[in-house]
Design a protein around this motif. Structure first.
Motif, PDB file in Angstrom:
ATOM      1  N   ASP A   1      61.233  69.285  89.473  1.00 36.35           N
ATOM      2  CA  ASP A   1      60.831  68.555  88.469  1.00 36.35           C
ATOM      3  C   ASP A   1      60.752  67.464  89.305  1.00 36.35           C
ATOM      4  OD1 ASP A   1      60.398  67.357  86.173  1.00 36.35           O
ATOM      5  OD2 ASP A   1      62.095  67.509  85.212  1.00 36.35           O
ATOM      6  N   GLY A   2      60.036  66.247  88.763  1.00 46.02           N
ATOM      7  CA  GLY A   2      59.650  65.189  89.445  1.00 46.02           C
ATOM      8  C   GLY A   2      58.763  64.348  88.567  1.00 46.02           C
ATOM      9  N   SER A   3      58.066  63.210  89.545  1.00 43.24           N
ATOM     10  CA  SER A   3      57.498  61.941  88.813  1.00 43.24           C
ATOM     11  C   SER A   3      56.202  62.224  89.445  1.00 43.24           C
ATOM     12  CB  SER A   3      58.137  60.654  88.841  1.00 43.24           C
ATOM     13  OG  SER A   3      59.387  60.946  88.244  1.00 43.24           O
ATOM     14  N   GLU A   4      54.963  61.709  89.001  1.00 44.93           N
ATOM     15  CA  GLU A   4      53.754  61.038  89.328  1.00 44.93           C
ATOM     16  C   GLU A   4      53.087  59.962  88.297  1.00 44.93           C
ATOM     17  OE1 GLU A   4      49.722  62.698  91.858  1.00 44.93           O
ATOM     18  OE2 GLU A   4      51.341  64.083  90.741  1.00 44.93           O
ATOM     19  N   TRP A   5      53.168  58.647  88.907  1.00 42.65           N
ATOM     20  CA  TRP A   5      52.561  57.708  87.901  1.00 42.65           C
ATOM     21  C   TRP A   5      52.137  56.604  88.821  1.00 42.65           C
ATOM     22  CZ3 TRP A   5      55.733  53.195  87.607  1.00 42.65           C
ATOM     23  CH2 TRP A   5      57.061  53.225  88.100  1.00 42.65           C
ATOM     24  N   VAL A   6      51.269  55.749  88.228  1.00 39.21           N
ATOM     25  CA  VAL A   6      50.599  54.779  88.688  1.00 39.21           C
ATOM     26  C   VAL A   6      50.916  53.469  87.793  1.00 39.21           C
ATOM     27  CG1 VAL A   6      48.525  53.540  89.354  1.00 39.21           C
ATOM     28  CG2 VAL A   6      48.950  56.037  89.727  1.00 39.21           C
ATOM     29  N   HIS A   7      51.117  52.353  88.520  1.00 41.59           N
ATOM     30  CA  HIS A   7      51.830  50.922  87.838  1.00 41.59           C
ATOM     31  C   HIS A   7      50.795  50.043  88.440  1.00 41.59           C
ATOM     32  CE1 HIS A   7      53.356  47.946  85.498  1.00 41.59           C
ATOM     33  NE2 HIS A   7      53.768  47.081  86.529  1.00 41.59           N
ATOM     34  N   LYS A   8      49.766  49.305  87.520  1.00 46.28           N
ATOM     35  CA  LYS A   8      48.939  48.231  87.832  1.00 46.28           C
ATOM     36  C   LYS A   8      49.258  46.953  86.784  1.00 46.28           C
ATOM     37  CE  LYS A   8      45.264  51.736  88.309  1.00 46.28           C
ATOM     38  NZ  LYS A   8      43.957  51.896  87.973  1.00 46.28           N
ATOM     39  N   GLN A   9      49.064  45.867  87.783  1.00 47.39           N
ATOM     40  CA  GLN A   9      49.148  44.616  87.008  1.00 47.39           C
ATOM     41  C   GLN A   9      48.306  43.706  87.453  1.00 47.39           C
ATOM     42  OE1 GLN A   9      53.009  42.936  86.049  1.00 47.39           O
ATOM     43  NE2 GLN A   9      52.642  41.114  86.850  1.00 47.39           N
ATOM     44  N   SER A  10      47.443  42.886  86.646  1.00 46.38           N
ATOM     45  CA  SER A  10      46.553  41.679  87.159  1.00 46.38           C
ATOM     46  C   SER A  10      46.898  40.321  86.250  1.00 46.38           C
ATOM     47  CB  SER A  10      45.316  41.859  86.997  1.00 46.38           C
ATOM     48  OG  SER A  10      44.973  42.229  85.533  1.00 46.38           O
ATOM     49  N   SER A  11      46.991  39.272  87.122  1.00 44.62           N
ATOM     50  CA  SER A  11      47.445  38.097  86.426  1.00 44.62           C
ATOM     51  C   SER A  11      46.934  36.799  86.632  1.00 44.62           C
ATOM     52  CB  SER A  11      48.948  37.952  86.593  1.00 44.62           C
ATOM     53  OG  SER A  11      49.347  37.746  87.928  1.00 44.62           O
ATOM     54  N   ALA A  12      46.692  35.722  85.974  1.00 44.91           N
ATOM     55  CA  ALA A  12      46.370  34.350  86.454  1.00 44.91           C
ATOM     56  C   ALA A  12      47.335  33.518  86.169  1.00 44.91           C
ATOM     57  CB  ALA A  12      45.190  34.197  85.699  1.00 44.91           C
ATOM     58  N   TYR A  13      47.780  32.764  87.083  1.00 39.61           N
ATOM     59  CA  TYR A  13      48.927  31.709  87.009  1.00 39.61           C
ATOM     60  C   TYR A  13      48.548  30.124  87.368  1.00 39.61           C
ATOM     61  CZ  TYR A  13      49.772  32.415  92.084  1.00 39.61           C
ATOM     62  OH  TYR A  13      49.270  32.469  93.382  1.00 39.61           O
ATOM     63  N   THR A  14      49.075  29.330  86.900  1.00 39.56           N
ATOM     64  CA  THR A  14      49.076  27.796  87.134  1.00 39.56           C
ATOM     65  C   THR A  14      50.061  27.099  86.964  1.00 39.56           C
ATOM     66  OG1 THR A  14      47.490  25.910  87.005  1.00 39.56           O
ATOM     67  CG2 THR A  14      47.906  27.205  85.075  1.00 39.56           C
ATOM     68  N   THR A  15      50.402  26.201  88.130  1.00 42.65           N
ATOM     69  CA  THR A  15      51.611  25.312  87.537  1.00 42.65           C
ATOM     70  C   THR A  15      51.008  24.099  88.089  1.00 42.65           C
ATOM     71  OG1 THR A  15      52.767  27.025  88.302  1.00 42.65           O
ATOM     72  CG2 THR A  15      53.907  24.879  88.255  1.00 42.65           C
ATOM     73  N   GLY A  16      51.525  22.975  87.348  1.00 37.22           N
ATOM     74  CA  GLY A  16      51.611  21.538  87.896  1.00 37.22           C
ATOM     75  C   GLY A  16      52.753  20.626  87.804  1.00 37.22           C
ATOM     76  N   ARG A  17      52.733  20.027  88.652  1.00 33.34           N
ATOM     77  CA  ARG A  17      54.033  19.042  89.183  1.00 33.34           C
ATOM     78  C   ARG A  17      53.118  17.487  88.606  1.00 33.34           C
ATOM     79  NH1 ARG A  17      56.965  16.299  93.198  1.00 33.34           N
ATOM     80  NH2 ARG A  17      59.275  15.958  92.389  1.00 33.34           N
ATOM     81  N   PHE A  18      53.669  16.970  87.639  1.00 35.57           N
ATOM     82  CA  PHE A  18      53.351  15.729  86.962  1.00 35.57           C
ATOM     83  C   PHE A  18      54.231  14.736  87.109  1.00 35.57           C
ATOM     84  CE2 PHE A  18      51.279  19.206  84.597  1.00 35.57           C
ATOM     85  CZ  PHE A  18      50.032  19.189  85.091  1.00 35.57           C
ATOM     86  N   SER A  19      53.845  13.554  87.826  1.00 35.46           N
ATOM     87  CA  SER A  19      54.555  12.551  88.210  1.00 35.46           C
ATOM     88  C   SER A  19      54.437  11.427  86.910  1.00 35.46           C
ATOM     89  CB  SER A  19      54.330  11.582  89.160  1.00 35.46           C
ATOM     90  OG  SER A  19      54.897  10.625  89.661  1.00 35.46           O
ATOM     91  N   LEU A  20      55.223  11.643  85.899  1.00 35.00           N
ATOM     92  CA  LEU A  20      55.330  10.694  84.617  1.00 35.00           C
ATOM     93  C   LEU A  20      55.607   9.370  84.983  1.00 35.00           C
ATOM     94  CD1 LEU A  20      56.748  13.264  82.198  1.00 35.00           C
ATOM     95  CD2 LEU A  20      54.349  12.850  83.010  1.00 35.00           C
ATOM     96  N   THR A  21      56.700   9.224  85.896  1.00 35.17           N
ATOM     97  CA  THR A  21      57.203   7.905  86.330  1.00 35.17           C
ATOM     98  C   THR A  21      57.660   8.072  87.792  1.00 35.17           C
ATOM     99  OG1 THR A  21      59.519   8.205  85.838  1.00 35.17           O
ATOM    100  CG2 THR A  21      57.903   7.351  84.030  1.00 35.17           C
TER     101      THR A  21
END
Length: 700
Positions: free
Chosen positions: A420-440
């Protein structure tokens, strides 16, 4: 079926737009900007005795100091690894505050934090998915500068918003100046280790630099019949293609070969319900059993320094793993008087995985409202292909004698009873953004969003792994407020989204785990910046948490999703130089996990953990450094086993013979405490008794 590319394409367009809008910097500007990135993003810890954590990109992709990061953060650096002989990832994480190492077998390990499995791993800040959520073999640490652990959810940079922690493995990089080091070690149970490291410029101009690391290890064990051999090679090249362009190429190979390993472990309960109590050395392995694991990793990184402090970075990594084994599992419950009741389960297991991970991002400062802020925008894609196969041995279910389960004498069968066993494929695509905002001047906001699309296709041991999720959004928000020059308050909010590998009673995958995590606390810059401290409280609320519900006839487990699981707790950390010559890395963690009815769950996870590692260089004899580590946890239990609270104490001493040569002695578990490694499963084995290792190290 193809993934919908919209989030990935969006981020690529945004990153390329940022690139084209910025003009190439002058040579002087580029050199200055590149140096800043090096200091804040890739600082080395290997030539400093301090235990203090440098800046990290683990949380948001931005280079943030521990005080600027709105989550609990711990780092185990090169100096601490060398002081305490932490030659593999299991040992590093065992000494890391807030992390629990679940050694369920000799060659398979799980890691948990805040009561949940750690499945998010990074290499140099780049998320690398864990195929089965565990580590097979021991990951050697000779090639790493430090190991960073960011506790709490981290969906922005590591695939999913798992509420436990993210482990970032930061690799050593080439140096401009020539440096070399080597270690030879010998210790208990005929364990021997050799390690070498050479780095420096390859050409006269210093524009091409290289580094090579090797490690060889061989030895027996406190466990009957168990032996292990390991070899590691790591090579990396850096080339300044221009004054603004840096290319990095690297490759590592690690081979672990184990003889007579544990597959499963010891039964923890007799038929009358009383606990078993075997010798620490007891093993159920067979003489013919083995488990070999190989990992190959190749990576490339291209970084371009742009105008106005911006950089654009493209990274690609490729990982192959192979596992080859013949294993012997013992199951059943023994009779307390006769010892009978245990049965044989031999099997041959092979596995191959291949992973590609690509990341493209741009980061830098920008002005808005008369203040300077920071931004990162990027895209990431990965693909994992998994194949494994179990060839079951003849004689499954054979009754074992009272001694036959533990003496290694079971004869090797033909492995042709079933497959017995396994055979599989996993895919992922993503977009990301982060901001560090100086409020004071004192108040900063971190806000980020990740849009992710993922898909799996294939099957595993008769169960479908087909699943698809389109454009799931994982937000992140954090605040830091500098109360004064010493103390900073922080708070963060993250959402949890994690596709699950567990199957239900119909052999279908459980729906994703979802929820939220809240965290707040105080961080401190102590002793003139030489040390860092923090206290934090957190709470996670989760839906569809997998809970073991039963076992199929073939031995595979099935689960049900449980709603309303919450975890809350408190953590305190301290790391750095507390006074001249005195280094420490310490932490206390408390976690309470409850179900929807307010009842405690996950009792196999310790509620309380305390860890301390410290060294002190004697002022009157600066050649001598002494230290120790203490690890304490309270009681843990499962349906079949209980481990009372226990304490482990390790001691070390090093003596600098001359400017190049140092001898170090490490004595582990000096009180010879007997304890169970983990009660996560119905079976378990004991931790190592008192042992020692002597290392002679040379540096140039």
């Amino acid at each position: 079926m193809q993934l919908k590319p919209s989030p990935l394409h969006l981020a690529v367009v945004m990153a390329l737009s940022t690139y084209t809008m910025t003009q190439p910097a002058t040579a002087a500007e580029a050199a200055i900007d590149q140096e800043v990135v090096e200091i804040r993003g890739s600082a080395s810890t290997e030539n400093s005795e301090t235990y203090q954590a440098p800046a990290t990109r683990s949380a948001t992709g931005l280079a943030l100091t521990p005080l600027e990061t709105p989550q609990a953060l711990t780092s185990v650096n090169r100096q601490q690894m060398d002081d305490f002989g932490l030659d593999n990832l299991n040992d590093v994480l065992a000494i890391t505050p807030g992390v629990n190492v679940e050694r369920v077998e000799t060659d398979r390990t799980y890691y948990t934090a805040r009561g949940f499995d750690i499945t998010n791993f990074q290499l140099d800040g780049l998320g690398v998915p864990a195929v089965y959520g565990n580590q097979m073999g021991d990951l050697d640490t000779a090639l790493y500068d430090r190991v960073e652990v960011l506790r709490g959810a981290n969906g922005l940079m590591s695939g999913s918003g798992n509420p436990s922690a993210t482990v970032n493995l930061v690799r050593k990089r080439p140096t401009r100046e020539t440096q070399a080091s080597g270690n030879i070690s010998a210790g208990s149970w005929e364990r021997y280790r050799m390690q070498g490291d050479l780095s420096g410029a390859i050409n006269d101009a210093g524009t091409v630099r290289g580094r090579g690391v090797i490690a060889l290890e061989d030895g027996k064990s406190y466990l009957d019949r168990y032996e292990k051999q390991r070899d590691l090679f790591y090579g990396v090249l850096e080339a300044d293609l221009s004054e603004t362009t840096l290319l990095t190429l690297g490759h590592s190979r690690q081979q672990d070969d184990s003889d007579s390993p544990l597959w499963g472990a010891l039964p923890m309960q007799f038929t009358d319900g009383t606990p078993t109590d075997y010798d620490v050395s007891t093993s159920t392995s067979a003489d013919w059993s083995y488990w070999n694991n190989q990992t190959l990793n190749t990576f490339a990184e291209l970084r371009e320094t742009l105008a106005n402090g911006w950089t654009a970075t493209a990274r690609l990594t490729h990982t192959e793993t192979e596992s080859d084994s013949k294993l012997f599992y013992v199951y059943g419950t023994p009779d307390p008087d006769t010892g009978l009741g245990l049965k044989a389960y031999p099997s041959r297991y092979d596995m191959e995985t291949e992973q590609w991970v690509a990341d493209l991002h741009a980061s830098g400062p920008f002005e808005l409202g008369g203040r300077e802020h920071e931004l990162i925008v990027g895209a990431q894609w990965f693909k994992s292909e998994i194949w494994d196969e179990s060839n079951y041995g003849q004689g499954i279910g054979t009754d074992l004698s009272a001694t036959g389960a533990f003496d290694g004498s079971y004869p090797e069968p033909a492995f042709d009873a079933a497959v017995d066993g396994s055979e599989w494929v996993h895919k992922q695509s993503s977009a990301y953004t982060t901001g560090r905002f100086s409020l004071t001047d004192n108040l900063h906001l971190l806000a980020g969003l990740k849009a992710v699309t993922l898909e799996s296709e294939g099957s595993s041991y008769g169960s479908s792994r087909d699943t698809e999720y389109d454009l799931e959004l994982v937000p992140y928000a954090g605040l830091t407020y500098a109360l004064n020059d010493t103390y900073t308050w922080y708070a963060s909010y993250t959402e949890i989204f994690e596709a699950q590998e567990e199957q239900d009673e119909n052999r279908s995958l459980l729906d994703p785990l979802t929820g939220t995590t809240y965290e707040t606390g105080i961080k401190a810059d102590l002793f003139g910046g030489r040390a860092y401290g923090s206290v934090s409280i957190f709470r996670s609320e989760q839906e569809n948490v997998p809970e073991l519900a039963g076992t199929f006839g073939d031995g595979q487990s099935y689960y049900r999703g449980v709603d309303g699981v919450s975890s809350k707790g408190f953590e305190a950390d301290l790391s750095g130089e507390l006074m001249p010559g005195w280094q420490a890395n310490a932490g206390y963690a408390y976690v309470d996990i409850e179900d929807a009815d307010g009842n405690r769950t996950k009792t196999e996870t310790p509620r309380h953990m305390l860890k301390l590692a410290t060294t002190y260089r004697i002022p009157s004899m600066p050649q001598l450094k002494v230290g120790g580590s203490v690890r304490w946890q309270d009681e843990v239990s499962s349906a079949v086993a209980t481990q009372d609270a226990y304490t482990l104490v390790d001691l070390m001493a090093s003596y600098r013979i001359d400017k190049n040569l140092t001898a170090t002695l490490n004595i582990n578990n000096v009180t010879d405490e007997k304890y169970i490694n983990s009660v996560r499963w119905a079976q378990a084995y004991y931790g190592a008794p008192r042992n020692a290792m002597l290392t002679l190290g040379w540096k140039y």
